[in-house]
Design an enzyme around this catalytic site. Structure first.
Site, mmCIF file in Angstrom:
data_model
loop_
_atom_site.group_PDB
_atom_site.id
_atom_site.type_symbol
_atom_site.label_atom_id
_atom_site.label_comp_id
_atom_site.label_asym_id
_atom_site.label_seq_id
_atom_site.Cartn_x
_atom_site.Cartn_y
_atom_site.Cartn_z
ATOM 1 N N LYS A 129 64.506 -101.254 18.752
ATOM 2 C CA LYS A 129 63.740 -102.635 17.950
ATOM 3 C C LYS A 129 64.694 -102.635 16.177
ATOM 4 C CE LYS A 129 60.598 -106.149 16.513
ATOM 5 N NZ LYS A 129 59.240 -106.673 16.833
ATOM 6 N N LYS B 156 66.107 -104.627 21.422
ATOM 7 C CA LYS B 156 66.236 -105.788 21.134
ATOM 8 C C LYS B 156 66.520 -105.955 19.499
ATOM 9 C CE LYS B 156 61.702 -108.783 19.584
ATOM 10 N NZ LYS B 156 60.447 -108.980 18.692
#
Ligand code: PBG
Length: 325
Positions: free
Chosen positions: A197, A251
């Protein structure tokens, strides 16, 4: 005049031909719809920066979940927006906290018709907006935060989450959550790890949706990854799989398709990609200005994410996609 001997255009001549030779196709079965539930409201509130998305009441959330299940969407990811925040984010593990109440209500409504996933983080619940508890110097205390994540995981599993999804990027979070779940008998509660992330400007509309502001104009760069690093992403994924992640995530999606592709080629578990709030909002905003065809562009985004190797795509466009079929 000499004629071309190779004519790739033959395979593009008709819609049926193009369908026949398509290498990948986004399936409704790949999609997860993120949903927000907010405490203390009596009607669903539209989220201005995410056109078509709402902060739900528990009741409207259940209705939305039922409709998504009926449309054939296989999964949702739930985010709670509490009324009260504090320094440690205690509403995150309160059995009567908004996320836990919502999980119970949604499971009552849909049973196993949807995979009910629950975001596991503290930023929605802390008054300073960081994803963990703070040391006196303002840095996030990794290991103290793990103990709180373990409590959140148990509370979410007790409330009926099929999957918990730690998104705080603390070291060791998957292992801490797995052992807490196992020790309390939740051996079948799965973990979708937000493994790679990145600290991204594409989360802006999401922070509106959950009412999170990081204190003193701070940022998440000491825990979320630097956008320059793919090798580090591979390390994070390997660690999470080692700690027991059932699925891993990259992400955001579009600005990190190379990372997604690298992860997909190495991972031994299913790979998810989060088409995040900013990616959705940019398409919607351009579309509302008449600058792009929003539904074609959204499709193009999802197809690219699939082509790069995602098995699972979290997207605010899940419902639109289902309705377009
Ligand atoms: C953190 C969390 C964030 C998102 C999902 N979980 C925000 C952040 O890290 O700042 C972003 C999702 C999106 O932008 O759609 N709990």
């Amino acid at each position: 005049m000499s004629f071309p001997t190779q004519r790739p255009r033959r395979l593009r001549t008709t819609p049926a031909m193009r369908r026949l030779v398509a290498e990948v196709e986004v399936s409704l079965n790949d999609l997860v719809a993120p949903l927000f539930v907010r405490e203390g409201i009596t009607d669903p509130q539209p989220i201005l920066s995410l056109p078509g998305q709402f902060q739900h009441t528990v009741e409207s959330l259940c209705k939305q979940a039922r409709e998504l299940a009926n449309l054939g969407v296989p999964a949702i990811m739930l985010f709670g927006v509490p009324e009260k925040k504090d320094a440690v984010g205690s509403e995150g593990w309160n059995p009567d906290g908004i996320a836990q109440r919502a999980l119970r209500a949604v499971r009552d409504e849909v049973g196993d018709d949807l995979v009910v996933m629950s975001d596991l983080c503290l930023d929605e619940y802390t008054d300073h907006g960081h994803c963990g508890v703070l040391l006196p110097d303002g840095d996030v205390d990794n290991d103290a935060t793990l103990e709180l994540y373990a409590k959140c995981a148990i509370a979410q599993a007790q409330a009926g989450a099929h999957v918990v999804a730690p998104s705080g990027m603390m070291d060791g979070q998957v292992g801490a959550i797995r052992s807490a779940l196992d020790a309390t008998g939740f051996i079948n509660t799965a973990i979708l790890a937000y493994s790679a992330k990145f600290a991204s400007a594409e989360y802006g509309p999401f922070r509106d949706a959950v009412g999170v502001q990081i204190q003193n104009g701070g940022n998440r760069k000491t825990y979320q990854q630097d956008g320059a690093n793919v090798r580090e992403a591979m390390r994070e994924v390997a660690l999470d799989i080692d700690e027991g992640a059932d699925m891993v995530m990259v992400k955001p999606a579009l600005a990190y398709l190379d990372v997604l592709s690298a992860v997909a080629s190495e991972s031994s578990v299913p790979v998810a990609a989060y088409h995040v709030s900013g990616e959705y909002a940019m398409v919607k905003a351009a579309s509302e200005n008449g600058w792009v065809d929003g539904s074609l562009l959204m499709r193009e985004h999802l197809t690219s994410i699939k082509r790069a190797g995602a098995d699972i795509i979290l997207t605010y466009a899940a419902r639109d996609f289902a309705e377009s079929l």
